[in-house]
Motif scaffolding. Sequence first.
Motif, PDB file in Angstrom:
ATOM      1  N   TRP A  17       0.335  -1.731   0.378  1.00 13.01           N
ATOM      2  CA  TRP A  17      -0.115   0.150  -0.078  1.00 13.01           C
ATOM      3  C   TRP A  17       0.717   0.812  -0.053  1.00 13.01           C
ATOM      4  CZ3 TRP A  17      -5.183   0.418   0.428  1.00 13.01           C
ATOM      5  CH2 TRP A  17      -6.154  -0.039   0.168  1.00 13.01           C
ATOM      6  N   HIS A  19      -0.089   5.405   0.729  1.00 13.27           N
ATOM      7  CA  HIS A  19      -1.340   6.256   1.078  1.00 13.27           C
ATOM      8  C   HIS A  19      -1.131   7.865  -0.407  1.00 13.27           C
ATOM      9  CE1 HIS A  19      -3.728   3.734   3.694  1.00 13.27           C
ATOM     10  NE2 HIS A  19      -3.226   3.002   3.731  1.00 13.27           N
ATOM     11  N   CYS A  44      -3.706   5.258  -2.452  1.00 14.94           N
ATOM     12  CA  CYS A  44      -4.029   6.132  -2.270  1.00 14.94           C
ATOM     13  C   CYS A  44      -3.995   7.357  -2.923  1.00 14.94           C
ATOM     14  CB  CYS A  44      -4.266   6.111  -0.868  1.00 14.94           C
ATOM     15  SG  CYS A  44      -6.146   5.081  -0.173  1.00 14.94           S
ATOM     16  N   GLU A  46      -3.644  11.396  -2.243  1.00 12.89           N
ATOM     17  CA  GLU A  46      -3.362  12.024  -1.062  1.00 12.89           C
ATOM     18  C   GLU A  46      -4.047  13.382  -1.936  1.00 12.89           C
ATOM     19  OE1 GLU A  46      -0.373  14.539   2.587  1.00 12.89           O
ATOM     20  OE2 GLU A  46       0.544  12.873   1.005  1.00 12.89           O
ATOM     21  N   MET A  82      -6.442  10.202   0.610  1.00 13.60           N
ATOM     22  CA  MET A  82      -6.333  10.386   2.093  1.00 13.60           C
ATOM     23  C   MET A  82      -6.205  11.641   2.497  1.00 13.60           C
ATOM     24  SD  MET A  82      -3.680  10.902   3.926  1.00 13.60           S
ATOM     25  CE  MET A  82      -1.356  10.522   3.624  1.00 13.60           C
ATOM     26  N   THR A 117     -11.678   2.862  -0.453  1.00 15.32           N
ATOM     27  CA  THR A 117     -11.296   3.323   0.631  1.00 15.32           C
ATOM     28  C   THR A 117     -10.578   4.636   1.023  1.00 15.32           C
ATOM     29  OG1 THR A 117      -9.546   1.606   0.335  1.00 15.32           O
ATOM     30  CG2 THR A 117      -8.215   3.679   1.820  1.00 15.32           C
ATOM     31  N   SER A 119      -9.123   6.664   3.859  1.00 14.14           N
ATOM     32  CA  SER A 119      -7.670   7.199   4.875  1.00 14.14           C
ATOM     33  C   SER A 119      -7.255   8.266   5.470  1.00 14.14           C
ATOM     34  CB  SER A 119      -5.884   6.277   4.727  1.00 14.14           C
ATOM     35  OG  SER A 119      -5.163   6.426   5.300  1.00 14.14           O
ATOM     36  N   TYR A 126      -9.579  10.855  14.939  1.00 14.36           N
ATOM     37  CA  TYR A 126     -10.673  10.013  14.027  1.00 14.36           C
ATOM     38  C   TYR A 126     -11.766   9.471  14.897  1.00 14.36           C
ATOM     39  CZ  TYR A 126     -11.117   7.096  18.776  1.00 14.36           C
ATOM     40  OH  TYR A 126     -10.942   6.730  20.061  1.00 14.36           O
ATOM     41  N   ALA A 134     -14.464   6.660   7.261  1.00 15.01           N
ATOM     42  CA  ALA A 134     -13.326   6.471   7.031  1.00 15.01           C
ATOM     43  C   ALA A 134     -12.534   5.192   7.417  1.00 15.01           C
ATOM     44  CB  ALA A 134     -12.086   7.180   8.404  1.00 15.01           C
ATOM     45  N   ILE A 136      -9.784   3.759   7.016  1.00 19.11           N
ATOM     46  CA  ILE A 136      -8.468   3.469   7.565  1.00 19.11           C
ATOM     47  C   ILE A 136      -7.751   4.686   8.640  1.00 19.11           C
ATOM     48  CG2 ILE A 136      -6.040   3.568   7.129  1.00 19.11           C
ATOM     49  CD1 ILE A 136      -6.271   1.855   4.731  1.00 19.11           C
ATOM     50  N   ARG A 138      -5.130   6.497  11.693  1.00 16.89           N
ATOM     51  CA  ARG A 138      -3.770   6.273  12.224  1.00 16.89           C
ATOM     52  C   ARG A 138      -3.544   6.925  13.354  1.00 16.89           C
ATOM     53  NH1 ARG A 138      -4.156   7.742   7.140  1.00 16.89           N
ATOM     54  NH2 ARG A 138      -4.208  10.034   7.789  1.00 16.89           N
TER      55      ARG A 138
END
Length: 148
Positions: A17, A19, A44, A46, A82, A117, A119, A126, A134, A136, A138
């Motif tokens: 992957w 991102h 992904c 950005e 992302m 997806t 991200s 979050y 979302a 994904i 972090r």
Amino acid sequence: GHLQANKTRVVAEHFQWVHTVDRMKIARRLSEQRPHDADDLNVCIEVNIDEEENKSGVAVSELPELAIAVAALPRLRLRGLMCLPAKRDSFAAQRQPFARLKSLLDSLNESGLQLDTLSMGMTADYAAAIQEGATIVRVGTAIFGPRS
């Protein structure tokens, strides 16, 4: 973080992957350098969702063109988007850039792409990211503590 062109070979050869694709040059290099016997590299794009000068990411206005071009490359599979938005203090304010990114993903899917997806979201935001779809997040700071 931002993927530099001189690092694409290592990433293309060893990762599943990425991102942080933010320009065609990087996507093209990843595609060309991905081993033929490896599965497609999940990527992904950005997006610089808040148009901050000090952050990486494609401008919102340039996203559709980049997404269509990346999706057409061999050995890459465009999975989604992302973002790393600017810090916001309230939950309602945190939701805004994430809702915008979700809307951008929906728009790309309506144009024929098949993205699954999002991200987005870090330790401080979050919950807002999850509220807006979302897939994904972090949460390194929550696990490892703040950076020194």
